[in-house]
Design a protein around this motif. Structure first.
Motif, PDB file in Angstrom:
ATOM      1  N   PRO A   1       5.299  17.770  12.539  1.00 45.80           N
ATOM      2  CA  PRO A   1       6.251  18.363  11.602  1.00 45.80           C
ATOM      3  C   PRO A   1       6.198  17.649  10.242  1.00 45.80           C
ATOM      4  CG  PRO A   1       7.418  16.859  13.048  1.00 45.80           C
ATOM      5  CD  PRO A   1       5.979  16.904  13.519  1.00 45.80           C
ATOM      6  N   THR A   2       6.664  18.346   9.232  1.00 48.43           N
ATOM      7  CA  THR A   2       6.787  17.734   7.913  1.00 48.43           C
ATOM      8  C   THR A   2       8.113  16.994   7.841  1.00 48.43           C
ATOM      9  OG1 THR A   2       7.707  19.774   7.017  1.00 48.43           O
ATOM     10  CG2 THR A   2       5.325  19.452   6.786  1.00 48.43           C
ATOM     11  N   ASP A   3       8.240  16.102   6.880  1.00 48.66           N
ATOM     12  CA  ASP A   3       9.453  15.312   6.723  1.00 48.66           C
ATOM     13  C   ASP A   3      10.651  16.227   6.464  1.00 48.66           C
ATOM     14  OD1 ASP A   3      10.335  12.625   6.853  1.00 48.66           O
ATOM     15  OD2 ASP A   3      10.671  12.639   4.685  1.00 48.66           O
ATOM     16  N   GLY A   4      11.744  16.000   7.193  1.00 47.57           N
ATOM     17  CA  GLY A   4      12.965  16.772   7.001  1.00 47.57           C
ATOM     18  C   GLY A   4      13.041  18.052   7.805  1.00 47.57           C
ATOM     19  N   THR A   5      12.083  18.290   8.703  1.00 49.50           N
ATOM     20  CA  THR A   5      12.075  19.501   9.520  1.00 49.50           C
ATOM     21  C   THR A   5      13.279  19.530  10.463  1.00 49.50           C
ATOM     22  OG1 THR A   5       9.675  19.696   9.458  1.00 49.50           O
ATOM     23  CG2 THR A   5      10.773  20.756  11.298  1.00 49.50           C
TER      24      THR A   5
ATOM     25  N   ALA B   1      -0.583  -5.095  14.142  1.00 46.12           N
ATOM     26  CA  ALA B   1       0.229  -3.944  14.538  1.00 46.12           C
ATOM     27  C   ALA B   1      -0.566  -2.649  14.357  1.00 46.12           C
ATOM     28  CB  ALA B   1       1.501  -3.891  13.708  1.00 46.12           C
ATOM     29  N   PRO B   2      -0.455  -1.714  15.314  1.00 45.52           N
ATOM     30  CA  PRO B   2      -1.194  -0.458  15.192  1.00 45.52           C
ATOM     31  C   PRO B   2      -0.635   0.411  14.063  1.00 45.52           C
ATOM     32  CG  PRO B   2       0.245  -0.405  17.111  1.00 45.52           C
ATOM     33  CD  PRO B   2       0.321  -1.791  16.544  1.00 45.52           C
ATOM     34  N   GLN B   3      -1.504   1.211  13.460  1.00 48.88           N
ATOM     35  CA  GLN B   3      -1.053   2.133  12.413  1.00 48.88           C
ATOM     36  C   GLN B   3      -0.133   3.185  13.023  1.00 48.88           C
ATOM     37  OE1 GLN B   3      -4.112   3.937  10.000  1.00 48.88           O
ATOM     38  NE2 GLN B   3      -5.169   1.995   9.705  1.00 48.88           N
ATOM     39  N   LYS B   4       0.851   3.608  12.217  1.00 48.17           N
ATOM     40  CA  LYS B   4       1.762   4.656  12.655  1.00 48.17           C
ATOM     41  C   LYS B   4       2.158   5.509  11.454  1.00 48.17           C
ATOM     42  CE  LYS B   4       5.726   1.593  12.349  1.00 48.17           C
ATOM     43  NZ  LYS B   4       6.828   0.968  13.053  1.00 48.17           N
ATOM     44  N   VAL B   5       2.615   6.717  11.768  1.00 51.27           N
ATOM     45  CA  VAL B   5       3.108   7.658  10.770  1.00 51.27           C
ATOM     46  C   VAL B   5       4.399   8.230  11.317  1.00 51.27           C
ATOM     47  CG1 VAL B   5       2.611   9.775   9.485  1.00 51.27           C
ATOM     48  CG2 VAL B   5       0.734   8.276  10.146  1.00 51.27           C
ATOM     49  N   ASP B   6       5.408   8.362  10.459  1.00 54.82           N
ATOM     50  CA  ASP B   6       6.656   8.936  10.963  1.00 54.82           C
ATOM     51  C   ASP B   6       7.206   9.991  10.034  1.00 54.82           C
ATOM     52  OD1 ASP B   6       8.226   7.618   8.934  1.00 54.82           O
ATOM     53  OD2 ASP B   6       8.287   5.838  10.166  1.00 54.82           O
ATOM     54  N   ARG B   7       8.092  10.809  10.571  1.00 49.91           N
ATOM     55  CA  ARG B   7       8.778  11.875   9.845  1.00 49.91           C
ATOM     56  C   ARG B   7      10.220  11.919  10.288  1.00 49.91           C
ATOM     57  NH1 ARG B   7       4.452  11.586   7.672  1.00 49.91           N
ATOM     58  NH2 ARG B   7       2.904  13.222   7.435  1.00 49.91           N
ATOM     59  N   SER B   8      11.102  12.188   9.346  1.00 49.65           N
ATOM     60  CA  SER B   8      12.515  12.425   9.665  1.00 49.65           C
ATOM     61  C   SER B   8      12.635  13.844  10.186  1.00 49.65           C
ATOM     62  CB  SER B   8      13.384  12.280   8.418  1.00 49.65           C
ATOM     63  OG  SER B   8      13.297  10.967   7.916  1.00 49.65           O
ATOM     64  N   ILE B   9      13.353  14.009  11.312  1.00 49.94           N
ATOM     65  CA  ILE B   9      13.619  15.333  11.846  1.00 49.94           C
ATOM     66  C   ILE B   9      15.110  15.454  12.145  1.00 49.94           C
ATOM     67  CG2 ILE B   9      11.320  15.677  12.829  1.00 49.94           C
ATOM     68  CD1 ILE B   9      12.562  15.026  15.590  1.00 49.94           C
ATOM     69  N   THR B  10      15.598  16.676  12.137  1.00 53.27           N
ATOM     70  CA  THR B  10      16.981  16.937  12.521  1.00 53.27           C
ATOM     71  C   THR B  10      16.957  17.847  13.736  1.00 53.27           C
ATOM     72  OG1 THR B  10      17.734  16.771  10.246  1.00 53.27           O
ATOM     73  CG2 THR B  10      19.192  17.929  11.777  1.00 53.27           C
ATOM     74  N   VAL B  11      17.631  17.436  14.798  1.00 50.63           N
ATOM     75  CA  VAL B  11      17.725  18.228  16.014  1.00 50.63           C
ATOM     76  C   VAL B  11      19.021  19.029  15.940  1.00 50.63           C
ATOM     77  CG1 VAL B  11      17.933  18.163  18.535  1.00 50.63           C
ATOM     78  CG2 VAL B  11      16.364  16.590  17.358  1.00 50.63           C
ATOM     79  N   GLN B  12      18.914  20.332  16.155  1.00 46.09           N
ATOM     80  CA  GLN B  12      20.106  21.186  16.156  1.00 46.09           C
ATOM     81  C   GLN B  12      20.678  21.291  17.547  1.00 46.09           C
ATOM     82  OE1 GLN B  12      18.876  24.968  14.438  1.00 46.09           O
ATOM     83  NE2 GLN B  12      19.858  24.380  12.541  1.00 46.09           N
TER      84      GLN B  12
END
Length: 105
Positions: free
Chosen positions: A12-16, A94-105
């Motif tokens: 997902p994209t950030d803020g999904t 430390a291993p590389q990581k990528v994160d995204r903010s999500i909102t669960v409805q």
């Protein structure tokens, strides 16, 4: 993306905003094609985790994709994170990581 990048996250994209489940996809060069993922709550605590399997590993970035079930999570803000697997158990960097903010409805 730098030449040293070992993992990307396209969706997902950030803020999904998600409900029930969501699809995740990207590319990775992770040991044995294992791409761990986790969801953190607002306090940074792990509330869900699992893994995807990339289409290969060792020589380039390979596609990975999967569906994440969030139906048991309370509505709110979370962080979805994918990373390169760490078979050393934390012995190396430390291993590389990528994160995204999500909102669960």
């Amino acid at each position: 993306m730098s030449a040293d990048t070992l993992i990307t996250l396209d969706t997902p994209t950030d803020g999904t905003t998600v409900s029930g489940s969501f699809d995740a996809k990207g590319t990775a060069n992770s040991p044995e094609a294992n791409v761990p993922w986790r969801i953190l709550d607002a306090g940074g605590q792990k509330v869900l985790h699992g893994h995807f399997t990339a289409e290969g590993w060792m020589d380039k970035l390979y596609p990975y994709a999967g569906t994440v079930d969030v139906s048991k999570l309370a509505p709110g803000s979370y962080t979805f994170e994918v990373s390169v697997d760490d078979p050393s158990g934390g012995e190396g960097k430390a291993p590389q990581k990528v994160d995204r903010s999500i909102t669960v409805q």
